[in-house]
Design an enzyme around this catalytic site. Structure first.
Site, PDB file in Angstrom:
ATOM      1  N   GLU A  52      21.626  38.001  45.991  1.00 52.69           N
ATOM      2  CA  GLU A  52      22.265  38.654  44.851  1.00 52.69           C
ATOM      3  C   GLU A  52      22.248  40.172  45.071  1.00 52.69           C
ATOM      4  OE1 GLU A  52      24.066  39.905  41.876  1.00 52.69           O
ATOM      5  OE2 GLU A  52      23.790  37.724  41.798  1.00 52.69           O
ATOM      6  N   LYS A  72      42.991  43.449  41.897  1.00 49.33           N
ATOM      7  CA  LYS A  72      44.076  44.246  42.433  1.00 49.33           C
ATOM      8  C   LYS A  72      44.258  43.996  43.932  1.00 49.33           C
ATOM      9  CE  LYS A  72      43.564  47.859  38.950  1.00 49.33           C
ATOM     10  NZ  LYS A  72      43.344  49.289  38.677  1.00 49.33           N
ATOM     11  N   ASP A 102      23.205  41.706  50.431  1.00 48.89           N
ATOM     12  CA  ASP A 102      24.647  41.493  50.532  1.00 48.89           C
ATOM     13  C   ASP A 102      24.891  40.346  51.511  1.00 48.89           C
ATOM     14  OD1 ASP A 102      27.370  41.597  51.294  1.00 48.89           O
ATOM     15  OD2 ASP A 102      27.477  43.744  50.929  1.00 48.89           O
ATOM     16  N   ASP A 154      34.177  36.840  43.979  1.00 53.28           N
ATOM     17  CA  ASP A 154      35.325  37.746  44.135  1.00 53.28           C
ATOM     18  C   ASP A 154      35.971  38.169  42.822  1.00 53.28           C
ATOM     19  OD1 ASP A 154      35.031  37.590  46.904  1.00 53.28           O
ATOM     20  OD2 ASP A 154      36.290  35.810  47.006  1.00 53.28           O
ATOM     21  N   GLU A 182      22.548  29.778  47.568  1.00 54.80           N
ATOM     22  CA  GLU A 182      23.549  30.146  46.572  1.00 54.80           C
ATOM     23  C   GLU A 182      23.863  31.629  46.737  1.00 54.80           C
ATOM     24  OE1 GLU A 182      24.551  30.254  41.789  1.00 54.80           O
ATOM     25  OE2 GLU A 182      22.498  29.805  42.432  1.00 54.80           O
ATOM     26  N   ASP A 242      37.478  30.179  38.117  1.00 57.36           N
ATOM     27  CA  ASP A 242      38.335  29.917  36.955  1.00 57.36           C
ATOM     28  C   ASP A 242      39.690  30.583  37.121  1.00 57.36           C
ATOM     29  OD1 ASP A 242      37.507  32.510  36.685  1.00 57.36           O
ATOM     30  OD2 ASP A 242      36.489  32.228  34.761  1.00 57.36           O
TER      31      ASP A 242
END
Length: 245
Positions: free
Chosen positions: A94, A149, A122, A145, A69, A181
């Site tokens: 993470e 912008k 990373d 993500d 994950e 979402d």
């Protein structure tokens, strides 16, 4: 102990020392909670600084189904996933050391640290170092993500280099599962991944990656919040092609 002062107040002292034949009292030294926390989080587990890493060695117990994950955050999905399937092991990567430590503590407390673990790394840097090819049954990106912008587009996690490494590490038929979402992001991911030669759509409907529900018996904190707030969650599932790279 407490000593009285001329003003009628009391001063807490925790230590006393003999200096030149006199007893000198020193004030209590309280630990700085923020400093203690920083020291604790600085000890978040990391991969070795250099060299290849066998992803199977990152968990204490060999698992029939090994999964990764990316960005587990509070660890809701990872914890529920290893609880729901005793044959599954999940490695999380993470970037935030705080959550790395907190999730590992929760895994240990629940007796799941042998099949689940999070490393403060990373994904862009760590995936190219992992071996062997085809080791993973699934790779998850939950709400990746958070950059809105245009100038931040170059920071998107699901870039071509990450997809190449995902294709290398997934076994044939392995799942690449993404939730977001943001409809525009879902459209971008679907177009981008279907253009990759190693992946094919594996959603509810033929030739589509879209899924109405999360099929993995586990939810991230963000997914639960979105459902509670009645925010649509866009789910995409792809499969690694036979012979795909």
């Amino acid at each position: 102990m407490y000593l009285g002062t001329a003003a009628g107040c009391y001063l807490r002292v925790d230590r006393c020392t003999w200096i030149g034949g006199s007893l000198c009292y020193g004030p209590a030294v309280e630990p700085d909670p923020s400093r203690v926390a920083r020291q604790r989080y600085a000890a978040a587990p990391r991969l070795p600084d250099a060299g290849r890493v066998d992803v199977r060695s990152l968990l204490a117990r060999p698992c029939a189904r090994l999964e990764i994950e990316i960005g587990p955050g509070r660890g809701g999905f990872l914890l529920e996933r290893v609880k729901s399937r005793t044959d599954v092991g999940v490695v999380g990567f993470e970037v935030k050391r705080k959550w790395t430590v907190i999730v590992n503590d929760r895994l240990a407390r629940d007796g799941l640290a042998d099949r689940g673990g999070v490393f403060a790394e990373d994904v862009r840097l760590v995936l190219p170092r992992l071996d062997p090819d085809g080791a993973l049954a699934a790779l998850y990106f939950h709400f990746p993500d958070p950059w809105w912008k245009k100038r931040h587009q170059k920071r998107l996690v699901l870039a071509s280099d990450v997809l190449d490494e995902a294709a290398r590490l997934l076994a044939p038929g392995g799942d690449l599962f993404i939730q977001t979402d943001v409809e525009e992001r879902a459209e971008l991911y679907e177009t981008q991944i279907l253009a990759h030669p190693a992946f094919v759509a594996n959603g509810d409907v033929r030739a589509s990656a879209r899924m109405a529900e999360n099929p993995y018996d586990a939810r991230s904190h963000r997914e639960r919040r979105a459902i509670e707030d009645r925010i649509p969650v866009h789910r995409l599932r792809f499969a690694k092609k036979e012979g795909g790279r």
